[in-house]
Scaffold this motif. Structure first.
Motif, PDB file in Angstrom:
ATOM      1  N   UNK A   1      -6.961   2.353  -6.661  1.00 17.76           N
ATOM      2  CA  UNK A   1      -6.868   3.788  -6.938  1.00 17.76           C
ATOM      3  C   UNK A   1      -5.419   4.251  -7.024  1.00 17.76           C
ATOM      4  N   UNK A   2      -4.556   3.676  -6.205  1.00 19.55           N
ATOM      5  CA  UNK A   2      -3.137   4.054  -6.204  1.00 19.55           C
ATOM      6  C   UNK A   2      -2.287   2.803  -6.428  1.00 19.55           C
ATOM      7  N   UNK A   3      -2.195   2.315  -7.656  1.00 21.66           N
ATOM      8  CA  UNK A   3      -1.466   1.063  -7.914  1.00 21.66           C
ATOM      9  C   UNK A   3       0.023   1.138  -7.581  1.00 21.66           C
ATOM     10  N   UNK A   4       0.590   2.333  -7.583  1.00 20.95           N
ATOM     11  CA  UNK A   4       2.006   2.496  -7.232  1.00 20.95           C
ATOM     12  C   UNK A   4       2.202   2.813  -5.765  1.00 20.95           C
TER      13      UNK A   4
ATOM     14  N   UNK B   1      -8.573  -2.674  -0.719  1.00 24.19           N
ATOM     15  CA  UNK B   1      -8.553  -3.047  -2.136  1.00 24.19           C
ATOM     16  C   UNK B   1      -8.833  -1.841  -3.021  1.00 24.19           C
ATOM     17  N   UNK B   2      -9.784  -1.013  -2.608  1.00 23.54           N
ATOM     18  CA  UNK B   2     -10.086   0.204  -3.364  1.00 23.54           C
ATOM     19  C   UNK B   2      -8.890   1.154  -3.378  1.00 23.54           C
ATOM     20  N   UNK B   3      -8.196   1.243  -2.248  1.00 24.44           N
ATOM     21  CA  UNK B   3      -7.019   2.115  -2.203  1.00 24.44           C
ATOM     22  C   UNK B   3      -5.925   1.634  -3.147  1.00 24.44           C
ATOM     23  N   UNK B   4      -5.724   0.318  -3.191  1.00 29.62           N
ATOM     24  CA  UNK B   4      -4.680  -0.223  -4.067  1.00 29.62           C
ATOM     25  C   UNK B   4      -5.061  -0.036  -5.532  1.00 29.62           C
TER      26      UNK B   4
ATOM     27  N   UNK C   1       0.830  -1.203   0.000  1.00 27.76           N
ATOM     28  CA  UNK C   1       0.000   0.000   0.000  1.00 27.76           C
ATOM     29  C   UNK C   1       0.863   1.251   0.000  1.00 27.76           C
ATOM     30  N   UNK C   2       2.010   1.199   0.672  1.00 23.94           N
ATOM     31  CA  UNK C   2       2.908   2.352   0.733  1.00 23.94           C
ATOM     32  C   UNK C   2       3.607   2.598  -0.594  1.00 23.94           C
TER      33      UNK C   2
ATOM     34  N   UNK D   1      -3.903   1.983   7.512  1.00 21.56           N
ATOM     35  CA  UNK D   1      -4.332   0.620   7.824  1.00 21.56           C
ATOM     36  C   UNK D   1      -4.852   0.513   9.253  1.00 21.56           C
ATOM     37  N   UNK D   2      -4.130   1.085  10.210  1.00 17.59           N
ATOM     38  CA  UNK D   2      -4.546   0.975  11.602  1.00 17.59           C
ATOM     39  C   UNK D   2      -5.813   1.778  11.845  1.00 17.59           C
ATOM     40  N   UNK D   3      -5.954   2.915  11.181  1.00 17.41           N
ATOM     41  CA  UNK D   3      -7.164   3.718  11.344  1.00 17.41           C
ATOM     42  C   UNK D   3      -8.396   3.019  10.787  1.00 17.41           C
TER      43      UNK D   3
END
Length: 314
Positions: free
Chosen positions: A297-300, A292-295, A252-253, A268-270
């Motif tokens: 939206x931000x694949x990199x 999953x939506x975050x990944x 994710x980072x 993640x913790x939030x």
């Protein structure tokens, strides 16, 4: 140099905000932030390996080892000071990572990931069968003390939280400096073409070994901080799902820099805390779907978003 100065100033500003929060935030929020910072400490170590194209799926080994060292330091060695326990956990975890690095440096890709997970599961199995260490229940870790001063209640949470903030941001400063060095630029080169790196006279295996050792030490320190904060250790700290959580934070980072690692740990913790609070029966579904939506939206990774914003401001 300007980017390093901006990073240093930003880290100092973040540290100041975190320290100020220690005197106004409730104890539950300090605990949440401390755990997020500790996981961010692990993510900083994974960042070094991720830049080289390696995804370790077994860093729960060092996280768990650090927690157990912090828990056993008092009854076995008579060490009560939190700073000494933290140093011992980091050194021992780093030493184990250094020894394992002679094996890990030979493998790449899925083999590297699976071998690291196998090492972690060995420790998990040993701890699970150790009746003297509490077996599956683990055991209680003593209260935190600093320079022979015993802390308890909110004061104990605040002291461990502040220590976690300082250690994590110091590690972030060190990693940011390292990434700007010539050795720090070798990681992406290894990921792109390892053979050419060897032709340039640099040994990819030695670089990977060094970074694997450093990441193990950081993970061990994070495990010790969480163990002291929570007051409990158990074999679950070394389970493969714990490693998977760290890998998820690293993915994710992204491999852009330290800010993505810190941001991903907080995100993640939030999300985990909110999902467990408002959807206790479906929190895993909510957590997985949101991430999953975050990944997607931000694949990199989140680091790419932060870099784009920084570029836009420039």
């Amino acid at each position: 140099m300007n980017s390093l100065r901006r990073t240093d100033a930003s880290l100092l500003g973040l540290l100041a905000m975190l320290c100020a929060a220690a005197f106004i935030a409730p104890s539950w929020l300090m605990s949440l932030l401390a755990v997020a910072l500790a996981k961010g400490l692990v993510a900083l170590g994974l960042l070094l390996l991720l830049r080289a194209g390696l995804v370790p799926f077994g860093h729960a080994l060092y996280y768990c080892l650090g927690g157990y060292v912090a828990g056993l330091g008092t009854p076995w060695l008579g060490i009560r000071d939190t700073l000494l326990l933290l140093a011992l956990a980091s050194l021992l975890s780093g030493g184990v990572a250094f020894a394992a690095g002679f094996l890990m440096r030979r493998y790449r890709g899925i083999f590297f990931a699976m071998l690291s997970m196998a090492l972690s599961m060995i420790l998990y199995g040993v701890l699970l069968k150790s009746q003297s260490l509490g077996s599956s229940d683990g055991f209680t870790v003593g209260r935190a003390s600093f320079f022979a001063v015993q802390t308890a209640g909110v004061g104990a949470i605040r002291s461990v939280y502040l220590l976690t903030a300082v250690v994590t941001l110091l590690a972030a400063w060190g990693v940011s400096r390292y990434l700007k060095t010539a050795m720090g630029h070798v990681g992406p080169a290894i990921r792109e073409n390892e053979v050419r790196v060897e032709y340039l006279g640099c040994s990819p295996s030695r670089v990977i070994h060094m970074e694997y050792t450093a990441s193990g030490a950081l993970a061990g320190g994070a495990g010790a901080l969480v163990a002291i904060l929570v007051g409990q250790v158990d074999p679950g700290m070394g389970f493969w799902m714990t490693s998977g959580e760290f890998v998820f934070i690293a993915i994710l980072a992204g491999a852009g820099g330290i800010w993505g690692s810190l941001a991903a740990a907080f995100v993640l913790e939030g999300i985990h805390a909110l999902a467990f609070e408002y959807a206790p029966q479906y929190w895993k579904f909510v957590l997985g779907a949101t991430l999953l939506l975050l990944i997607v939206r931000f694949p990199s990774g989140l680091s790419s978003m932060l870099a784009n914003r920084a570029g836009a401001r420039s």
